[in-house]
Design an enzyme around this catalytic site. Structure first.
Site, mmCIF file in Angstrom:
data_model
loop_
_atom_site.group_PDB
_atom_site.id
_atom_site.type_symbol
_atom_site.label_atom_id
_atom_site.label_comp_id
_atom_site.label_asym_id
_atom_site.label_seq_id
_atom_site.Cartn_x
_atom_site.Cartn_y
_atom_site.Cartn_z
ATOM 1 N N ILE A 157 0.839 -1.207 0.000
ATOM 2 C CA ILE A 157 0.000 0.000 0.000
ATOM 3 C C ILE A 157 0.870 1.252 0.000
ATOM 4 O O ILE A 157 0.626 2.194 -0.772
ATOM 5 C CB ILE A 157 -0.974 -0.016 1.207
ATOM 6 C CG1 ILE A 157 -1.941 -1.203 1.089
ATOM 7 C CG2 ILE A 157 -1.740 1.300 1.286
ATOM 8 C CD1 ILE A 157 -2.809 -1.442 2.318
ATOM 9 N N ARG A 237 -3.748 1.681 11.506
ATOM 10 C CA ARG A 237 -4.651 1.292 12.588
ATOM 11 C C ARG A 237 -4.640 2.432 13.598
ATOM 12 O O ARG A 237 -3.597 3.067 13.807
ATOM 13 C CB ARG A 237 -4.179 -0.004 13.278
ATOM 14 C CG ARG A 237 -4.450 -1.282 12.499
ATOM 15 C CD ARG A 237 -5.937 -1.628 12.428
ATOM 16 N NE ARG A 237 -6.195 -2.882 11.759
ATOM 17 C CZ ARG A 237 -6.490 -3.014 10.458
ATOM 18 N NH1 ARG A 237 -6.559 -1.953 9.681
ATOM 19 N NH2 ARG A 237 -6.729 -4.208 9.944
ATOM 20 N N GLU A 266 -12.222 2.732 18.110
ATOM 21 C CA GLU A 266 -12.946 2.586 16.861
ATOM 22 C C GLU A 266 -14.143 1.668 17.083
ATOM 23 O O GLU A 266 -13.941 0.571 17.609
ATOM 24 C CB GLU A 266 -12.014 1.975 15.819
ATOM 25 C CG GLU A 266 -12.471 2.186 14.397
ATOM 26 C CD GLU A 266 -11.410 1.791 13.388
ATOM 27 O OE1 GLU A 266 -11.656 0.782 12.702
ATOM 28 O OE2 GLU A 266 -10.357 2.445 13.305
ATOM 29 N N HIS A 285 -13.177 4.112 8.592
ATOM 30 C CA HIS A 285 -12.424 2.909 8.203
ATOM 31 C C HIS A 285 -12.953 2.360 6.868
ATOM 32 O O HIS A 285 -13.417 1.212 6.785
ATOM 33 C CB HIS A 285 -12.495 1.845 9.310
ATOM 34 C CG HIS A 285 -11.347 0.873 9.270
ATOM 35 N ND1 HIS A 285 -10.816 0.285 10.399
ATOM 36 C CD2 HIS A 285 -10.628 0.369 8.232
ATOM 37 C CE1 HIS A 285 -9.829 -0.526 10.055
ATOM 38 N NE2 HIS A 285 -9.686 -0.500 8.745
HETATM 39 C C1 DGY Z 1 -7.474 -4.192 6.377
HETATM 40 O O1 DGY Z 1 -7.736 -5.010 5.488
HETATM 41 O O2 DGY Z 1 -6.665 -4.427 7.264
HETATM 42 C C2 DGY Z 1 -8.176 -2.867 6.321
HETATM 43 O O3 DGY Z 1 -7.972 -2.108 7.434
HETATM 44 C C3 DGY Z 1 -9.654 -3.043 6.059
HETATM 45 O O4 DGY Z 1 -9.788 -3.383 4.769
#
Ligand code: DGY
Length: 320
Positions: A157, A237, A266, A285
């Site tokens: 990512i 997170r 959360e 989220h």
């Molecule tokens: C994950 O996959 O860990 C994301 O936070 C939610 O898609």
């Protein structure tokens, strides 16, 4: 007899149809976090456990599931699961990396642009009738082009965000456990120590897994090291950022603003002060929340689950 699988919460029927054909599926309730106590009568027989990121899987739970062969988490993050306890019991833990990379990277850029240009506030002003005659000094924001994008956690990512930042003309810095020579060659990205990342980023994006090392890493000290004009984007997170420290930083102008797709706690309670800070943008989220991606996550999670039930290697296994 088909194996018994516990799915902790209901999911769209067409997403889980391939699973329903192959197993006896017991589905937990909606609207409660965790593996609900109402599922307890099935624990002894369960061979598969299909979890969401809101479910805690720990040793005490595993002890009640002596026949469990696999845990499959509908997320790339697995901080809700005690991986060591699963490994000790020989239970593979599946997760869903890869399929959500582009969706999460897209939302990161969306949040970055939103806070840089003040889009939510400007749109709200227009909707509320505060759009007067055009003037040159109103609704001014920051530019991405020419600014420094700092990425903490340069996995799939992080690299997808770096590619997007590069396309926007940003200089890319990153801090990560591993060097990413491809990103350095292709995007001119530079790996720097955490302190340098904090000091030099105009936009600091968090993409790290939540671990003992990263919990609370964005604390008072870290926030004080950032530029007063810098923005923080948390896509990782919630507990990677110390919430109280962030509130103080936003109130006292240590940084210009923050966009949070994840929070601690959360969900963030409706009366939380973060919602009232004009320099904080919060989304619930939704990083991976596209039709395509969530369906693919379900496909991967189901493939992991079925492989585990057959005693075969999972597509993506999070524990050793
Ligand atoms: C994950 O996959 O860990 C994301 O936070 C939610 O898609």
């Amino acid at each position: 007899m088909k194996p018994l699988v516990i799915l902790t919460h209901p999911m769209p029927g067409d997403w889980i149809a391939p699973l329903q054909e192959r197993v006896r599926l017991v589905v937990g309730p909606e609207g409660v976090a965790g593996v609900d106590a109402s599922l307890q009568p099935y624990f002894a027989e369960a061979e598969g456990l299909f979890t969401w990121l809101i479910d805690r899987v720990d040793d005490a739970l595993l002890a009640q599931m002596p026949r469990l062969k696999v845990v499959s988490n509908l997320a790339v993050g697995v901080d809700n699961i005690d991986l060591e306890a699963c490994s000790r019991r020989g239970i593979p833990v599946g997760h869903t990396p890869g399929v959500l990379t582009e969706a999460v990277a897209d939302l990161t850029l969306a949040l970055l642009l939103s806070i840089a240009r003040g889009i939510p506030a400007a749109a709200e002003d227009a909707r509320a009738g505060r759009w007067g005659l055009w003037r040159p000094d109103q609704w001014l924001g920051a530019e991405l082009h020419g600014s420094t994008l700092g990425i903490f956690g340069m996995g799939k990512i992080g690299q997808a965000v770096a590619r997007r930042g590069h396309a926007f003309g940003m200089r890319i810095l990153y801090t990560s456990r591993s060097a990413r020579p491809e990103a350095e060659t292709a995007l001119g990205a530079r790996r720097v120590p955490w302190e340098v990342l904090l000091a030099e980023s105009d936009f600091l994006c968090l993409h790290t897994p939540l671990t003992a090392e990263t919990r609370g890493v964005v604390n008072t000290d870290a926030l004080r090291r950032m530029k007063p004009a810098a923005y923080l984007v948390n896509m990782a997170r919630g507990p990677v950022v110390e919430t109280d420290a962030l509130v103080q930083a936003l109130q006292e102008g240590w940084i210009a603003g923050a966009a949070l797709d994840v929070t601690d706690p959360e969900p963030l309670p409706p009366d939380h002060i973060l919602y009232r800070l004009p320099n904080c943008l919060i989304t619930p989220h939704i990083g991976s929340a596209t039709h395509t991606t969530r369906r693919r996550m379900a496909e991967v999670a189901i493939a992991n689950l079925l492989a585990g039930l057959r005693g075969e290697p999972l597509l993506h296994q999070a524990n050793a």
